[in-house]
Design a protein around this motif. Sequence first.
Motif, PDB file in Angstrom:
ATOM      1  N   SER A  61       0.829  -1.202   0.000  1.00 45.19           N
ATOM      2  CA  SER A  61       0.000   0.000   0.000  1.00 45.19           C
ATOM      3  C   SER A  61       0.863   1.252   0.000  1.00 45.19           C
TER       4      SER A  61
ATOM      5  N   ARG B 265      -9.840  -0.882  -4.144  1.00 40.04           N
ATOM      6  CA  ARG B 265      -8.419  -0.847  -3.758  1.00 40.04           C
ATOM      7  C   ARG B 265      -7.930   0.564  -3.491  1.00 40.04           C
TER       8      ARG B 265
ATOM      9  N   GLY C 195      -3.546  -3.123  -1.909  1.00 43.02           N
ATOM     10  CA  GLY C 195      -3.538  -4.217  -2.869  1.00 43.02           C
ATOM     11  C   GLY C 195      -2.923  -3.846  -4.193  1.00 43.02           C
TER      12      GLY C 195
END
Length: 119
Positions: free
Chosen positions: A17, A66, A84
């Motif tokens: 991330s 995401r 992700g």
Amino acid sequence: QEQLVESGGGLVQAGGSLRLSCAASGSISSLNSMGWYRQTPGKMRVLVASITSEGRTNYPDSVTGRFTISRDSAVNTVYLQMYGLKPEDTAIYYCNTVPSFTVNGKPYWGQGTQVTVSS
């Protein structure tokens, strides 16, 4: 003078991330709809997240679930939280108004921030 300063990019492994930040100034204000765009070599810049002055957000299918865009109007800053991450998210990320800002009829863009996702 309008200014957009992006930061927060970097190198991350797939599944990781990052949180990008964009500080806006000048005539770009909290009243503007804002967005995050990304561009890879040889391809056009595409919008990957947008947020209105009221806080309504929109995402393409490729990042839905995401990526999360948010803004702090008190400091005129827009954020992009990315989870992700995938190798195909590798790009230079730019923030701008939606539609993108122009100065004297010419498109204005900041320097962007590089995001690289390794597999």
